[in-house]
Design a protein around this motif. Structure first.
Motif, PDB file in Angstrom:
ATOM      1  N   CYS A   7      -5.428  -0.432  -1.547  1.00  0.00           N
ATOM      2  CA  CYS A   7      -3.901  -1.834  -1.821  1.00  0.00           C
ATOM      3  C   CYS A   7      -4.356  -2.310  -0.638  1.00  0.00           C
ATOM      4  O   CYS A   7      -4.355  -3.578  -0.491  1.00  0.00           O
ATOM      5  N   HIS A  54      -2.696  -8.509   2.373  1.00  0.00           N
ATOM      6  CA  HIS A  54      -2.090  -7.354   2.679  1.00  0.00           C
ATOM      7  C   HIS A  54      -2.869  -6.924   4.036  1.00  0.00           C
ATOM      8  O   HIS A  54      -3.076  -7.977   4.973  1.00  0.00           O
ATOM      9  N   TRP A  86      -6.688  -3.354   1.119  1.00  0.00           N
ATOM     10  CA  TRP A  86      -7.803  -3.159   1.654  1.00  0.00           C
ATOM     11  C   TRP A  86      -7.871  -5.273   1.636  1.00  0.00           C
ATOM     12  O   TRP A  86      -8.760  -6.191   2.084  1.00  0.00           O
ATOM     13  N   GLY A  87      -6.917  -5.574   0.564  1.00  0.00           N
ATOM     14  CA  GLY A  87      -6.493  -6.832  -0.187  1.00  0.00           C
ATOM     15  C   GLY A  87      -6.414  -7.900   0.586  1.00  0.00           C
ATOM     16  O   GLY A  87      -5.875  -7.529   2.387  1.00  0.00           O
ATOM     17  N   SER A 141       1.188  -1.164  -0.208  1.00  0.00           N
ATOM     18  CA  SER A 141      -0.066  -0.300   0.134  1.00  0.00           C
ATOM     19  C   SER A 141       0.921   1.528   0.047  1.00  0.00           C
ATOM     20  O   SER A 141       0.455   2.319  -0.731  1.00  0.00           O
ATOM     21  N   THR A 165      -9.903  -3.672   8.985  1.00  0.00           N
ATOM     22  CA  THR A 165      -9.038  -2.639   7.608  1.00  0.00           C
ATOM     23  C   THR A 165      -8.682  -1.200   7.995  1.00  0.00           C
ATOM     24  O   THR A 165      -7.581  -1.031   7.410  1.00  0.00           O
TER      25      THR A 165
END
Ligand code: ACO
Length: 430
Positions: free
Chosen positions: A261, A267, A263-264, A237, A383
């Motif tokens: 980014c 990660h 959020w995936g 990120s 998150t």
């Protein structure tokens, strides 16, 4: 950076070329290949950047083999033990720990930027009530540039610092409002008498009808979680924020890209996935089945909260997290079997050859979900809390990049494997 006496030689097409080797203050040296393409007509191939330093940075240092994480030189364990999130934010942005007066002024500034433009409340109402908080955060943070365009001239250092302060200050309000919206409760305005973290907790769990009872142990634990997530070098990120920013995009848009980014599930989404996994496992007797699945090449299942691109040792943040679980459980008198399952899973995995050989250890996300759940956060907010804390690192890294006189737009190249040139065929002839 220093140009080392060592040189790297590379032979391409029978011709030898020499490249400088650059040394930082610690960590691996890097081979300066900026002239490689001009010299040889070749690119380097490194998907996932496993061997590529994308920038020079003085913020955060990680030694993944030793399990070391330093912010501006200070070990994460010491910061988590003795510091506060506001102090760490100051440190990351300014390079040194603040004096008391500097900290007071910084905290005062951040506190006075916590309110959102009133019209943004209307913006929230455009989302479905069941929207994931990260979806809302991507949208709302991106929209900030439409509300605060008086601080988006990135060539002006004062604009950069104002937008950085705004982002750090407004993120708790944005995240709390995303939560309130999802449960249909009214938004709460910030309360300037509270700490950064206390304010976030009140905006999340308080209601306008009564006083919010802020639990000091919870405030401390969440502040510590924020410290542990504040920055982490050139992760996916942060690299996204830098890449977005390298084109001159405004900081609000860049941070929105970082949130997307993060959020995936590989990660920032991993703590949500880790807790879901632990709840699915349920009881210690079912652990072995999941360990076997994680080891099975034909099964896509992975132990969430395990493994890390950089750490090939215990993630130092996971050590602090594990301790914090105990503190929160004691303070709130929580008795959730999920912690026992996590401890047992860790023990079994750490004694298993597969995990030992691949150097897979618990990462920061393994325990953080357990604490956040005990405090009352739904998994979908995990998150969002990570994004809130990481905003400090993102803006510090973005500022560092924009202030660098050598900064250029990021533009990776590729190894093309598609069709070579061919003539267009009319649709009737295909
Ligand atoms: N469970 C089982 N096997 C694993 C795991 C895991 N959690 N993680 C890695 N492996 C295995 C891989 O299958 C691979 O095996 P192989 O060599 O036989 O093919 C080997 O270990 C190396 O894994 P990679 O995916 O190549 O390692 P990479 O550095 O690319 O990935 C990642 C790191 C994405 C974090 C990975 O370990 C993972 O998916 N972990 C689970 C998700 C997670 O916890 N993410 C949080 C990261 S921390 C953070 O973002 C704050």
């Amino acid at each position: 950076m220093l140009v080392s006496e060592n040189k790297a030689t590379l032979t391409v097409g029978g011709k030898e070329r020499t490249y400088d080797v650059l040394s930082g203050s610690c960590g691996p040296d890097v081979i300066d290949i900026r002239k490689l393409y001009g010299d040889t007509g070749c690119f380097t191939y490194d998907p996932g950047y496993k061997s590529t330093a994308s920038c020079e940075s003085a913020l955060t240092y990680i030694d993944g083999e030793q399990g070391v994480l330093l912010h501006r030189g200070y070990p994460i364990g010491q910061l988590a033990e003795h510091s506060s999130f506001m102090e760490v934010a100051y440190l990351l942005l300014n390079g040194e720990l603040p004096s008391q007066q500097e900290l007071d002024e910084f905290t005062w500034t951040i506190t006075r930027h916590t309110m959102l433009h009133e019209q943004l409340a209307t913006f929230y109402r455009g989302f479905r009530r069941d929207a994931h908080p990260m979806a809302i955060m991507c949208g709302v943070v991106g929209a900030l540039s439409a509300f605060y365009h008086d601080s988006t001239d990135i060539s002006d250092p004062e604009h950069r610092i104002i937008s950085s302060h705004r982002l750090i200050a407004k993120m708790p309000t944005i995240a709390a409002m995303a939560y309130k919206y999802s449960i249909g409760q009214p938004f709460l305005y910030p309360d300037n008498s509270l700490s950064y973290t206390g304010n976030f907790l009140r905006m999340t769990f308080g209601v306008p009808a009564e006083e919010y009872d802020l639990h000091p142990a919870v405030e401390k634990a969440v502040d510590r979680i924020f410290i542990l997530h504040a920055d982490h070098e050139q992760n996916a990120s942060t690299s996204t924020v830098r890449l977005a920013g390298s084109s001159g995009a405004n900081p609000f848009a860049c941070i929105a890209a970082g949130i997307a980014c993060l959020w995936g599930p590989a990660h920032g989404g991993a703590n949500e996935a880790a807790l879901n996994m632990l709840r699915e496992i349920g009881t210690p007797d079912r652990i072995q089945h999941y360990i076997d699945r994680a080891k099975d090449k034909n099964d896509p299942f992975r132990l969430m909260g395990f493994g890390h691109r950089v750490y090939k040792n215990y993630d130092p943040r996971a050590t602090v997290m594990q301790k914090t679980v105990r503190e929160v459980f004691d303070a709130l008198k929580v008795d959730d079997p999920v912690f026992e399952t996590a401890l047992r899973l860790e023990e079994i995995a750490l004694n298993d050859d597969y995990f030992r050989e691949k150097k897979l250890f618990p990462n920061v996300d393994f325990y953080s979900g357990i604490i956040l759940s005990a405090i009352g956060f739904p998994t979908t907010m995990f998150t969002a809390l990570f994004a809130l804390a990481r905003t400090v690192g993102w803006v510090a890294q973005w500022n560092e990049m924009i202030s660098d006189p050598d900064q250029v737009i990021g533009r990776p190249r590729q190894l093309y494997t598609g069709p070579t040139e061919r003539d267009y065929v009319p649709i009737g002839s295909r």
